[in-house]
Design a protein around this motif. Sequence first.
Motif, PDB file in Angstrom:
ATOM      1  N   GLU A  25      58.743  43.354  85.378  1.00 37.68           N
ATOM      2  CA  GLU A  25      57.775  44.438  85.275  1.00 37.68           C
ATOM      3  C   GLU A  25      57.751  45.009  83.868  1.00 37.68           C
ATOM      4  OE1 GLU A  25      57.544  47.236  88.573  1.00 37.68           O
ATOM      5  OE2 GLU A  25      58.904  45.918  89.687  1.00 37.68           O
ATOM      6  N   PRO A  26      56.621  45.586  83.486  1.00 33.41           N
ATOM      7  CA  PRO A  26      55.427  45.783  84.288  1.00 33.41           C
ATOM      8  C   PRO A  26      54.544  44.538  84.283  1.00 33.41           C
ATOM      9  CG  PRO A  26      55.072  46.726  82.137  1.00 33.41           C
ATOM     10  CD  PRO A  26      56.487  46.196  82.151  1.00 33.41           C
ATOM     11  N   VAL A  27      53.739  44.419  85.326  1.00 35.70           N
ATOM     12  CA  VAL A  27      52.664  43.440  85.334  1.00 35.70           C
ATOM     13  C   VAL A  27      51.571  44.048  84.460  1.00 35.70           C
ATOM     14  CG1 VAL A  27      50.879  42.406  86.780  1.00 35.70           C
ATOM     15  CG2 VAL A  27      53.232  42.507  87.594  1.00 35.70           C
ATOM     16  N   LEU A  28      50.969  43.253  83.614  1.00 38.49           N
ATOM     17  CA  LEU A  28      49.925  43.753  82.720  1.00 38.49           C
ATOM     18  C   LEU A  28      48.556  43.416  83.274  1.00 38.49           C
ATOM     19  CD1 LEU A  28      51.520  42.609  79.353  1.00 38.49           C
ATOM     20  CD2 LEU A  28      51.707  44.840  80.468  1.00 38.49           C
ATOM     21  N   ILE A  29      47.622  44.344  83.141  1.00 41.50           N
ATOM     22  CA  ILE A  29      46.236  44.054  83.502  1.00 41.50           C
ATOM     23  C   ILE A  29      45.386  44.224  82.258  1.00 41.50           C
ATOM     24  CG2 ILE A  29      45.820  46.398  84.366  1.00 41.50           C
ATOM     25  CD1 ILE A  29      43.764  45.058  86.313  1.00 41.50           C
ATOM     26  N   ARG A  30      44.640  43.191  81.983  1.00 40.13           N
ATOM     27  CA  ARG A  30      43.733  43.197  80.829  1.00 40.13           C
ATOM     28  C   ARG A  30      42.327  43.460  81.326  1.00 40.13           C
ATOM     29  NH1 ARG A  30      39.954  39.869  79.545  1.00 40.13           N
ATOM     30  NH2 ARG A  30      40.729  38.177  80.822  1.00 40.13           N
ATOM     31  N   ALA A  31      41.653  44.377  80.666  1.00 41.40           N
ATOM     32  CA  ALA A  31      40.255  44.646  81.002  1.00 41.40           C
ATOM     33  C   ALA A  31      39.428  43.405  80.693  1.00 41.40           C
ATOM     34  CB  ALA A  31      39.755  45.834  80.198  1.00 41.40           C
ATOM     35  N   VAL A  42      42.210  40.916  84.558  1.00 42.17           N
ATOM     36  CA  VAL A  42      43.124  39.834  84.922  1.00 42.17           C
ATOM     37  C   VAL A  42      44.542  40.390  84.910  1.00 42.17           C
ATOM     38  CG1 VAL A  42      44.029  37.573  84.249  1.00 42.17           C
ATOM     39  CG2 VAL A  42      41.607  38.076  83.949  1.00 42.17           C
ATOM     40  N   TYR A  43      45.304  40.078  85.948  1.00 40.20           N
ATOM     41  CA  TYR A  43      46.701  40.495  86.034  1.00 40.20           C
ATOM     42  C   TYR A  43      47.576  39.408  85.436  1.00 40.20           C
ATOM     43  CZ  TYR A  43      45.332  44.240  89.166  1.00 40.20           C
ATOM     44  OH  TYR A  43      44.765  45.375  89.697  1.00 40.20           O
ATOM     45  N   HIS A  44      48.462  39.819  84.525  1.00 35.14           N
ATOM     46  CA  HIS A  44      49.366  38.884  83.862  1.00 35.14           C
ATOM     47  C   HIS A  44      50.802  39.177  84.307  1.00 35.14           C
ATOM     48  CE1 HIS A  44      46.162  37.488  81.257  1.00 35.14           C
ATOM     49  NE2 HIS A  44      45.861  38.746  81.021  1.00 35.14           N
ATOM     50  N   PHE A  45      51.414  38.181  84.922  1.00 33.97           N
ATOM     51  CA  PHE A  45      52.783  38.286  85.412  1.00 33.97           C
ATOM     52  C   PHE A  45      53.706  37.505  84.486  1.00 33.97           C
ATOM     53  CE2 PHE A  45      50.118  38.880  89.045  1.00 33.97           C
ATOM     54  CZ  PHE A  45      50.803  39.723  89.897  1.00 33.97           C
ATOM     55  N   ARG A  73      55.002  46.129  97.267  1.00 27.22           N
ATOM     56  CA  ARG A  73      56.259  45.961  96.525  1.00 27.22           C
ATOM     57  C   ARG A  73      56.454  47.013  95.431  1.00 27.22           C
ATOM     58  NH1 ARG A  73      54.483  41.790  98.863  1.00 27.22           N
ATOM     59  NH2 ARG A  73      55.803  40.182  99.722  1.00 27.22           N
ATOM     60  N   ARG A  74      55.480  47.907  95.324  1.00 26.27           N
ATOM     61  CA  ARG A  74      55.522  48.990  94.328  1.00 26.27           C
ATOM     62  C   ARG A  74      55.799  48.469  92.922  1.00 26.27           C
ATOM     63  NH1 ARG A  74      58.188  54.008  97.657  1.00 26.27           N
ATOM     64  NH2 ARG A  74      56.736  53.830  99.368  1.00 26.27           N
ATOM     65  N   ILE A  75      55.077  47.419  92.580  1.00 30.78           N
ATOM     66  CA  ILE A  75      55.223  46.805  91.261  1.00 30.78           C
ATOM     67  C   ILE A  75      54.415  47.607  90.255  1.00 30.78           C
ATOM     68  CG2 ILE A  75      54.693  44.725  89.907  1.00 30.78           C
ATOM     69  CD1 ILE A  75      55.311  43.112  92.464  1.00 30.78           C
ATOM     70  N   THR A  76      55.050  47.935  89.155  1.00 32.30           N
ATOM     71  CA  THR A  76      54.391  48.693  88.088  1.00 32.30           C
ATOM     72  C   THR A  76      53.376  47.820  87.378  1.00 32.30           C
ATOM     73  OG1 THR A  76      56.423  49.974  87.762  1.00 32.30           O
ATOM     74  CG2 THR A  76      54.812  50.013  85.974  1.00 32.30           C
ATOM     75  N   VAL A  77      52.156  48.378  87.216  1.00 32.75           N
ATOM     76  CA  VAL A  77      51.087  47.681  86.515  1.00 32.75           C
ATOM     77  C   VAL A  77      50.667  48.554  85.334  1.00 32.75           C
ATOM     78  CG1 VAL A  77      48.732  46.783  86.697  1.00 32.75           C
ATOM     79  CG2 VAL A  77      50.305  46.587  88.641  1.00 32.75           C
ATOM     80  N   THR A  78      50.571  47.933  84.163  1.00 31.56           N
ATOM     81  CA  THR A  78      50.187  48.646  82.943  1.00 31.56           C
ATOM     82  C   THR A  78      48.932  47.995  82.362  1.00 31.56           C
ATOM     83  OG1 THR A  78      52.486  49.192  82.489  1.00 31.56           O
ATOM     84  CG2 THR A  78      50.958  49.315  80.630  1.00 31.56           C
ATOM     85  N   ALA A  79      47.958  48.820  82.019  1.00 36.13           N
ATOM     86  CA  ALA A  79      46.725  48.311  81.401  1.00 36.13           C
ATOM     87  C   ALA A  79      46.955  48.058  79.910  1.00 36.13           C
ATOM     88  CB  ALA A  79      45.597  49.305  81.587  1.00 36.13           C
ATOM     89  N   VAL A  80      46.409  46.952  79.427  1.00 34.71           N
ATOM     90  CA  VAL A  80      46.495  46.653  77.990  1.00 34.71           C
ATOM     91  C   VAL A  80      45.103  46.452  77.430  1.00 34.71           C
ATOM     92  CG1 VAL A  80      48.799  45.692  78.013  1.00 34.71           C
ATOM     93  CG2 VAL A  80      46.881  44.186  78.422  1.00 34.71           C
TER      94      VAL A  80
END
Length: 80
Positions: A25-31, A42-45, A73-80
């Motif tokens: 973590e965190p999983v990253l999400i790109r706009a 898109v979610y990047h793991f 799973r309460r996985i943290t997601v951070t926007a980039v």
Amino acid sequence: MLALKNQNRFRRLLNALENGWEIEEPVLIRAPWNLNEETGGVYHFVLRNRREDKTSLFSLPPSPELLQFLATRRITVTAV
């Protein structure tokens, strides 16, 4: 057809986790790059297999299954 391909990718993520890979973590999400893109990003793991000392990047578009997986799973997601 695209939904089936994305569902198969989600299954590949689940299989990787069953085979000893872990999500860092965190999983990253790109706009979306393109305003015409309707995926919502898109979610990047970053996946890590400590036993084999390997790291891999796995990317998925959002889907109801993926969003439920992240929430459960309460996985943290951070926007980039």
